[in-house]
Design a protein around this motif. Structure first.
Motif, mmCIF file in Angstrom:
data_model
loop_
_atom_site.group_PDB
_atom_site.id
_atom_site.type_symbol
_atom_site.label_atom_id
_atom_site.label_comp_id
_atom_site.label_asym_id
_atom_site.label_seq_id
_atom_site.Cartn_x
_atom_site.Cartn_y
_atom_site.Cartn_z
ATOM 1 N N ILE A 483 -13.573 -40.014 28.994
ATOM 2 C CA ILE A 483 -12.255 -39.437 28.735
ATOM 3 C C ILE A 483 -11.167 -40.442 29.084
ATOM 4 O O ILE A 483 -11.197 -41.064 30.153
ATOM 5 C CB ILE A 483 -12.064 -38.134 29.539
ATOM 6 N N SER A 485 -6.814 -40.774 28.938
ATOM 7 C CA SER A 485 -5.562 -40.045 28.752
ATOM 8 C C SER A 485 -4.390 -41.004 28.866
ATOM 9 O O SER A 485 -4.378 -41.877 29.735
ATOM 10 C CB SER A 485 -5.441 -38.941 29.807
ATOM 11 N N LEU A 497 -9.710 -31.885 36.850
ATOM 12 C CA LEU A 497 -9.357 -31.550 35.471
ATOM 13 C C LEU A 497 -10.224 -32.345 34.495
ATOM 14 O O LEU A 497 -10.726 -31.804 33.504
ATOM 15 C CB LEU A 497 -7.871 -31.849 35.232
ATOM 16 N N GLU A 500 -13.925 -31.021 34.623
ATOM 17 C CA GLU A 500 -14.083 -29.750 33.929
ATOM 18 C C GLU A 500 -13.952 -29.949 32.412
ATOM 19 O O GLU A 500 -14.665 -29.316 31.625
ATOM 20 C CB GLU A 500 -13.018 -28.758 34.420
ATOM 21 N N SER A 501 -13.059 -30.834 32.007
ATOM 22 C CA SER A 501 -12.911 -31.129 30.580
ATOM 23 C C SER A 501 -14.190 -31.721 30.018
ATOM 24 O O SER A 501 -14.620 -31.384 28.902
ATOM 25 C CB SER A 501 -11.742 -32.100 30.356
ATOM 26 N N LEU A 531 -10.835 -27.624 24.147
ATOM 27 C CA LEU A 531 -10.087 -28.478 25.069
ATOM 28 C C LEU A 531 -8.615 -28.081 25.124
ATOM 29 O O LEU A 531 -8.012 -28.036 26.202
ATOM 30 C CB LEU A 531 -10.200 -29.946 24.634
ATOM 31 N N TYR A 534 -8.116 -24.985 27.220
ATOM 32 C CA TYR A 534 -8.293 -25.240 28.653
ATOM 33 C C TYR A 534 -7.135 -26.056 29.226
ATOM 34 O O TYR A 534 -6.584 -25.718 30.289
ATOM 35 C CB TYR A 534 -9.613 -25.958 28.905
ATOM 36 N N LEU A 535 -6.742 -27.128 28.514
ATOM 37 C CA LEU A 535 -5.682 -28.004 29.035
ATOM 38 C C LEU A 535 -4.346 -27.282 29.102
ATOM 39 O O LEU A 535 -3.565 -27.477 30.051
ATOM 40 C CB LEU A 535 -5.560 -29.256 28.160
ATOM 41 N N ILE A 545 -5.168 -34.203 20.928
ATOM 42 C CA ILE A 545 -6.574 -34.348 21.331
ATOM 43 C C ILE A 545 -7.321 -35.103 20.238
ATOM 44 O O ILE A 545 -7.344 -34.680 19.081
ATOM 45 C CB ILE A 545 -7.209 -32.973 21.595
#
Length: 624
Positions: A483, A485, A497, A500-501, A531, A534-535, A545
């Motif tokens: 991941i 970001s 975070l 869990e993602s 996603l 959830y986010l 995303i």
């Protein structure tokens, strides 16, 4: 036989700038101005906006020519892009054509265009059904003109940018007698400037403005950085005159400004002594109280250039403590927020700010009473307010109602409206699709609403990238999600975070792998939806995303004739573990069989290697 007339705005209505209007008389199309506008805050990354002329593209054989009122960007800025598609003549005053040539020469596709025609307020051009003539107006640039199209049904008059100023100097003076004569001969429709229609107060005369600039120069001890639109020739002349009277030298910034100043000087529209101008390198030898820096910015837009100076982003000329930034151009209302931010930047850099509009009504556009005077001189049957946002067009309409015009004879148009006159009546016909064409770098029109929406989301909430590697035949995830970001959250501070993602991604991908009807598009959309939900639940943000799903196949084909194929999946030894080969020493074979292998591998062997490599990277998906 009565003429059939259509009036179509391609810009300049319900917006600031981008003036472009088409008048269709019996099938012949006359283009009035061809301007651009500078982007507002929501147009992220866009340089300028020009009209959309899809309709004209379909009717290019019917275009007679382009008729220009003056040399500001809102009237000539889109001309290079227009001429790259339409080979039609361009008409304008000497100063307007000179500035248009500078703009066109900067565009490689039309730098050799030479179908320009210089006219003046006494010119008449007979096109058969229509006779085009002109009249002198007062604006902040010399030789500004209005345009008259004489038809069998009456005259269609386009004022361009104008105001009335009794103290205007030659080259800027309005021909009041000509205006009265046009009105007496019968005006069917008046397309009139509305940019200052809300202002109930009289504009300050240019003589008063010149005295104010000189007074500011006289009482200021430090450097003065003047922010001005490059094509505002009148204001530049006033700055030069004030500098001479107060013993200051002027430094020009940018090649665009130098070209305009040189052109205006050659045409006799600017006058100053040769020793007035200095280069940036010569400023160090002068005392701060002896200098004026004239900043106009790229394409004549000074505010962004001032921001760069405040942020120390210019190579030579930046704002220093004690500098005065003097804004002598009146920005449009759409720029109010940007100007306020710029003021803040200047003070942070140690400078001070003064705007000429803080003390005087310095607009180059007609205020309410000027608009009513124009209506009384022209006596039009129909009024079409143009050049301004809706509230300004409406204010112009209200001013006309005060003079007794009928409401049904006033038309507040939008882009693409087709105002049709036939059989003695004018009314709205079936409209056409007209949008904006956005210029981003060298791209013309390749930025649409979807791209702008994505840019806004990226600016607001950032991006969230998830990379997963799967083996579809084994129905398993080969590598855990990676991941990344940017502009969303700080990853190191949000490990829970991210963890869990990753679990949500794994679960979603595995559910899709277990499904007999596996679909790549459904997999990506599924990952996005889970996603995103959830986010947003955790952060109340909606980042872009971007799922990147890669597939590998671990079932490599084995050949019974050669063992080398089975070694393709074995890891290569790192270079640090390989034996160093000294000069002159023969290269050792890679394996026991290599010494007996021919120098070139067989074609079959090469095909297997190629097929294996291709299969290992197939179905790599990076679509957002």
């Amino acid at each position: 036989m009565s003429a059939k007339i259509k009036i179509i705005p391609f810009g300049g209505v319900r917006e600031n700038g981008k003036n472009m209007y088409a008048v269709d008389v019996n099938g012949s199309i006359y283009i009035l101005d061809c301007g651009l506008k500078y982007p507002e805050n929501e147009l992220l990354g866009i340089d300028v906006v020009i009209p959309d002329w899809s309709y004209l593209r379909e009717n290019k054989d019917r275009i007679v020519g382009v008729f220009l009122t003056h040399g500001h960007a809102d009237a000539i800025g889109a001309l290079p892009y227009f001429l790259s598609e339409f080979n039609v003549p361009v008409f304008g005053s000497e100063m307007t054509i000179a500035l248009a040539k500078i703009n066109v020469a900067a565009e490689p596709n039309v730098k050799n265009y030479d179908d320009f025609h210089v006219i003046d307020e006494k010119t008449e051009i007979d096109f058969g059904d229509v006779v085009v003539s002109f009249f002198a107006t007062t604006h902040s640039i010399p030789e500004s003109l209005g345009i008259v199209l004489k038809t069998d049904e009456g005259r269609i008059v386009y004022t361009g940018d104008f105001k009335f100023d009794q103290t205007a100097k030659p080259g800027y003076q309005t021909d009041y007698a000509r205006l009265g004569a046009i009105g007496q001969s019968g005006v069917l429709a008046l397309l009139s400037d509305s940019a200052n229609a809300e202002n109930p107060s009289m504009n300050a005369s240019e003589q008063t403005l010149a005295e104010s600039i000189e007074e500011t120069f006289h009482y200021r001890d430090g450097r003065i950085i003047v922010a001005c639109v490059a094509s505002n020739i009148l204001r530049i002349q006033q700055v030069f005159d004030a500098a001479v009277k107060t013993g200051r030298k002027v430094c020009l910034t940018g090649k665009d400004l130098e070209k305009i100043v040189n052109t205006a000087m050659q045409l006799g529209k600017l006058s100053f002594d040769d020793d007035l101008l200095v280069t940036p390198d010569q400023l160090d030898a002068l005392a701060p109280g002896e200098t004026v820096i004239l900043q106009t910015g790229k394409m004549g837009e000074p505010i962004k250039a001032i921001q760069r100076m405040a942020n120390k982003q210019e190579k030579q000329l930046n704002i220093q403590p004690g500098d005065l930034v003097y804004i002598v151009t009146t920005p449009s209302h759409a720029m109010d927020t940007t100007v306020a931010q710029t003021r803040d930047m200047i003070y942070r850099a140690g400078g001070e700010v003064k705007a000429i509009s803080d003390e005087l009504n310095s607009s180059g556009h007609a205020y309410k009473r000027d608009l009513q005077l124009m209506l009384n001189l022209m006596k039009p049957k129909y009024l079409i307010p143009i050049q301004g946002e809706y509230r300004l067009l409406n204010a112009h309409a209200q001013a006309a109602l005060e003079l007794g015009m009928k409401p049904e004879n006033i038309f507040i148009l939008a882009k693409g409206d087709v105002l049709t006159y036939a059989n003695g009546e004018m009314g709205l016909g079936e409209g056409i699709d007209v949008s904006d064409t956005m210029i981003d770098g060298i791209g013309v029109g390749d930025i649409g609403n979807i791209v702008l929406r994505d840019r806004k989301v990226l600016a607001d909430d950032g991006i969230f990238i998830a990379v997963v590697t799967i083996d579809r035949k084994k129905k398993q995830i080969v590598a855990e999600p990676k991941i990344t970001s940017r502009g969303f959250v700080y990853v190191k501070a949000n490990k829970d975070l991210m963890h869990e993602s990753a679990e949500i991604i794994c679960k979603t991908v595995q559910n899709n792998l277990d499904n007999k009807e596996f679909d790549w598009g459904h997999l990506k959309q599924d990952v996005r939806e889970h996603l995103s939900h959830y986010l947003f639940e955790q952060t109340h943000r909606r980042p872009v995303i971007l799922p990147v799903i890669m597939e590998v196949n671990q079932h490599h084909r084995r050949s019974g004739k050669s063992k080398t194929a089975t070694k393709a999946s074995q890891p290569v030894q790192p270079a640090s573990k390989q034996t160093h080969q000294t000069k002159g020493q023969k290269k050792a074979p890679k394996d026991a069989n290599a010494a007996n292998q021919p120098a070139h591998k067989s074609r079959n062997h090469r095909r297997r290697r190629h097929s294996s490599a291709k299969h290992a990277t197939a179905n790599t998906d990076q679509q957002a």
